[in-house]
Design a protein around this motif. Structure first.
Motif, PDB file in Angstrom:
ATOM      1  N   ALA A  74      -1.782   4.252  13.858  1.00 38.20           N
ATOM      2  CA  ALA A  74      -0.580   5.070  13.685  1.00 38.20           C
ATOM      3  C   ALA A  74       0.247   4.596  12.485  1.00 38.20           C
ATOM      4  O   ALA A  74       0.845   5.408  11.773  1.00 38.20           O
ATOM      5  CB  ALA A  74       0.266   5.035  14.956  1.00 38.20           C
ATOM      6  N   THR A  75       0.249   3.296  12.239  1.00 40.86           N
ATOM      7  CA  THR A  75       0.972   2.763  11.078  1.00 40.86           C
ATOM      8  C   THR A  75       0.345   3.277   9.788  1.00 40.86           C
ATOM      9  O   THR A  75       1.050   3.721   8.874  1.00 40.86           O
ATOM     10  CB  THR A  75       0.972   1.221  11.099  1.00 40.86           C
ATOM     11  N   ILE A  76      -0.983   3.242   9.710  1.00 38.57           N
ATOM     12  CA  ILE A  76      -1.680   3.756   8.525  1.00 38.57           C
ATOM     13  C   ILE A  76      -1.356   5.239   8.346  1.00 38.57           C
ATOM     14  O   ILE A  76      -1.065   5.700   7.235  1.00 38.57           O
ATOM     15  CB  ILE A  76      -3.204   3.547   8.620  1.00 38.57           C
ATOM     16  N   SER A  77      -1.378   5.980   9.429  1.00 35.95           N
ATOM     17  CA  SER A  77      -1.063   7.409   9.386  1.00 35.95           C
ATOM     18  C   SER A  77       0.364   7.631   8.869  1.00 35.95           C
ATOM     19  O   SER A  77       0.596   8.517   8.042  1.00 35.95           O
ATOM     20  CB  SER A  77      -1.220   8.017  10.778  1.00 35.95           C
ATOM     21  N   ARG A  78       1.294   6.833   9.323  1.00 37.65           N
ATOM     22  CA  ARG A  78       2.693   6.961   8.884  1.00 37.65           C
ATOM     23  C   ARG A  78       2.851   6.571   7.413  1.00 37.65           C
ATOM     24  O   ARG A  78       3.648   7.182   6.698  1.00 37.65           O
ATOM     25  CB  ARG A  78       3.602   6.119   9.772  1.00 37.65           C
ATOM     26  N   TRP A  79       2.092   5.562   6.960  1.00 43.14           N
ATOM     27  CA  TRP A  79       2.116   5.208   5.537  1.00 43.14           C
ATOM     28  C   TRP A  79       1.628   6.391   4.706  1.00 43.14           C
ATOM     29  O   TRP A  79       2.232   6.745   3.716  1.00 43.14           O
ATOM     30  CB  TRP A  79       1.226   4.008   5.257  1.00 43.14           C
ATOM     31  N   GLU A  80       0.510   6.976   5.130  1.00 41.54           N
ATOM     32  CA  GLU A  80      -0.076   8.085   4.383  1.00 41.54           C
ATOM     33  C   GLU A  80       0.826   9.319   4.397  1.00 41.54           C
ATOM     34  O   GLU A  80       0.834  10.097   3.444  1.00 41.54           O
ATOM     35  CB  GLU A  80      -1.466   8.421   4.914  1.00 41.54           C
ATOM     36  N   ALA A  81       1.570   9.499   5.445  1.00 36.97           N
ATOM     37  CA  ALA A  81       2.485  10.637   5.551  1.00 36.97           C
ATOM     38  C   ALA A  81       3.807  10.377   4.831  1.00 36.97           C
ATOM     39  O   ALA A  81       4.637  11.276   4.696  1.00 36.97           O
ATOM     40  CB  ALA A  81       2.745  10.964   7.019  1.00 36.97           C
ATOM     41  N   GLY A  82       4.001   9.137   4.377  1.00 37.80           N
ATOM     42  CA  GLY A  82       5.232   8.790   3.687  1.00 37.80           C
ATOM     43  C   GLY A  82       6.393   8.509   4.626  1.00 37.80           C
ATOM     44  O   GLY A  82       7.543   8.436   4.194  1.00 37.80           O
ATOM     45  N   LEU A  83       6.108   8.336   5.905  1.00 39.57           N
ATOM     46  CA  LEU A  83       7.164   8.077   6.882  1.00 39.57           C
ATOM     47  C   LEU A  83       7.535   6.602   6.951  1.00 39.57           C
ATOM     48  O   LEU A  83       8.650   6.263   7.342  1.00 39.57           O
ATOM     49  CB  LEU A  83       6.720   8.562   8.268  1.00 39.57           C
ATOM     50  N   LEU A  84       6.583   5.738   6.599  1.00 36.07           N
ATOM     51  CA  LEU A  84       6.814   4.298   6.537  1.00 36.07           C
ATOM     52  C   LEU A  84       6.313   3.789   5.196  1.00 36.07           C
ATOM     53  O   LEU A  84       5.432   4.393   4.583  1.00 36.07           O
ATOM     54  CB  LEU A  84       6.036   3.566   7.641  1.00 36.07           C
ATOM     55  N   THR A  85       6.827   2.631   4.786  1.00 32.86           N
ATOM     56  CA  THR A  85       6.374   1.978   3.551  1.00 32.86           C
ATOM     57  C   THR A  85       5.812   0.612   3.916  1.00 32.86           C
ATOM     58  O   THR A  85       6.447  -0.127   4.673  1.00 32.86           O
ATOM     59  CB  THR A  85       7.556   1.815   2.575  1.00 32.86           C
ATOM     60  N   PRO A  86       4.641   0.273   3.383  1.00 31.90           N
ATOM     61  CA  PRO A  86       4.080  -1.058   3.667  1.00 31.90           C
ATOM     62  C   PRO A  86       5.006  -2.163   3.159  1.00 31.90           C
ATOM     63  O   PRO A  86       5.672  -2.002   2.133  1.00 31.90           O
ATOM     64  CB  PRO A  86       2.755  -1.073   2.889  1.00 31.90           C
ATOM     65  N   SER A  87       5.023  -3.283   3.882  1.00 29.83           N
ATOM     66  CA  SER A  87       5.798  -4.438   3.443  1.00 29.83           C
ATOM     67  C   SER A  87       5.145  -5.031   2.198  1.00 29.83           C
ATOM     68  O   SER A  87       4.052  -4.630   1.787  1.00 29.83           O
ATOM     69  CB  SER A  87       5.835  -5.503   4.543  1.00 29.83           C
ATOM     70  N   GLU A  88       5.796  -6.008   1.602  1.00 30.97           N
ATOM     71  CA  GLU A  88       5.248  -6.667   0.411  1.00 30.97           C
ATOM     72  C   GLU A  88       3.901  -7.318   0.730  1.00 30.97           C
ATOM     73  O   GLU A  88       2.948  -7.206  -0.047  1.00 30.97           O
ATOM     74  CB  GLU A  88       6.254  -7.711  -0.085  1.00 30.97           C
ATOM     75  N   ASN A  89       3.796  -7.994   1.869  1.00 32.80           N
ATOM     76  CA  ASN A  89       2.534  -8.628   2.265  1.00 32.80           C
ATOM     77  C   ASN A  89       1.463  -7.583   2.545  1.00 32.80           C
ATOM     78  O   ASN A  89       0.294  -7.765   2.199  1.00 32.80           O
ATOM     79  CB  ASN A  89       2.721  -9.512   3.496  1.00 32.80           C
ATOM     80  N   GLN A  90       1.839  -6.474   3.180  1.00 33.86           N
ATOM     81  CA  GLN A  90       0.883  -5.412   3.468  1.00 33.86           C
ATOM     82  C   GLN A  90       0.407  -4.741   2.180  1.00 33.86           C
ATOM     83  O   GLN A  90      -0.763  -4.395   2.042  1.00 33.86           O
ATOM     84  CB  GLN A  90       1.501  -4.386   4.425  1.00 33.86           C
ATOM     85  N   THR A  91       1.317  -4.581   1.222  1.00 33.16           N
ATOM     86  CA  THR A  91       0.944  -4.005  -0.074  1.00 33.16           C
ATOM     87  C   THR A  91      -0.064  -4.911  -0.775  1.00 33.16           C
ATOM     88  O   THR A  91      -1.049  -4.433  -1.342  1.00 33.16           O
ATOM     89  CB  THR A  91       2.187  -3.790  -0.954  1.00 33.16           C
TER      90      THR A  91
END
Length: 174
Positions: free
Chosen positions: A31-48
């Motif tokens: 769900a986190t990946i889905s939200r990143w792709e939808a632009g609803l969440l932004t990955p943290s610096e470590n996740q980026t």
């Protein structure tokens, strides 16, 4: 690198990965990946940083004829994958500006502030939907010694590659 939702989805699809697999590798939920792709969440610096490492493995295009044309050009020009920003080819005059080998590496990390801003505007300009095929970008210096960018103007042209991916031809005009 700033990962837009659209960019993340394209990189994932080019890599042939499912959201669940990316989630497992990054230790987040699907769900986190889905939200990143939808632009609803932004990955943290470590996740980026983890996403950058993950997608460094996206193979460059095998479009040999286009690569040869770029590598034989007398203009300051280079070709990148429009999704991953990996360098696919560069003219001798462009390579002469750089103090390191960059073939296959993502180029966005060297971008000036103006290039990064132009990159963020591409979705709104219809770049990925085919509404815009070229764009003039005025850029300032990036203040790097290894891959310097000076103030000037570049032309971005979006072109299809032989493997189905899209490329971006970057030509210095001034």
């Amino acid at each position: 690198m700033v990962f837009t939702g659209r960019m993340l989805k394209r990189l994932r699809l080019l890599s042939g990965m499912k959201q669940s697999h990316v989630a497992e590798l990054l230790q987040v939920t699907q769900a986190t990946i889905s939200r990143w792709e939808a632009g609803l969440l932004t990955p943290s610096e470590n996740q980026t940083a983890a996403l950058e490492c993950l997608f460094e493995k996206v193979p460059p295009s095998a479009d040999a004829a286009l690569r040869r044309l770029v590598e034989m050009s007398t203009a300051k020009v280079h070709l990148i994958c429009d999704y991953s920003h990996r360098l696919l080819a560069a003219s001798p005059s462009r390579r002469a500006e750089w103090r390191r080998e960059l073939l296959g590496l993502p180029m966005l990390r060297y971008a000036s502030d103006e290039i990064q801003e132009a990159e963020r505007s591409l979705t709104d300009l219809g770049w990925y939907d085919g509404q815009t095929a070229s764009l003039l970008v005025d850029t300032g210096p990036n203040r790097r010694d290894d891959v310097p960018i000076v103030a000037g103007r570049v032309l971005w042209e979006r072109i299809p590659l032989a493997d189905g991916a899209m490329g971006r031809l970057v030509t210095t005009l001034t």
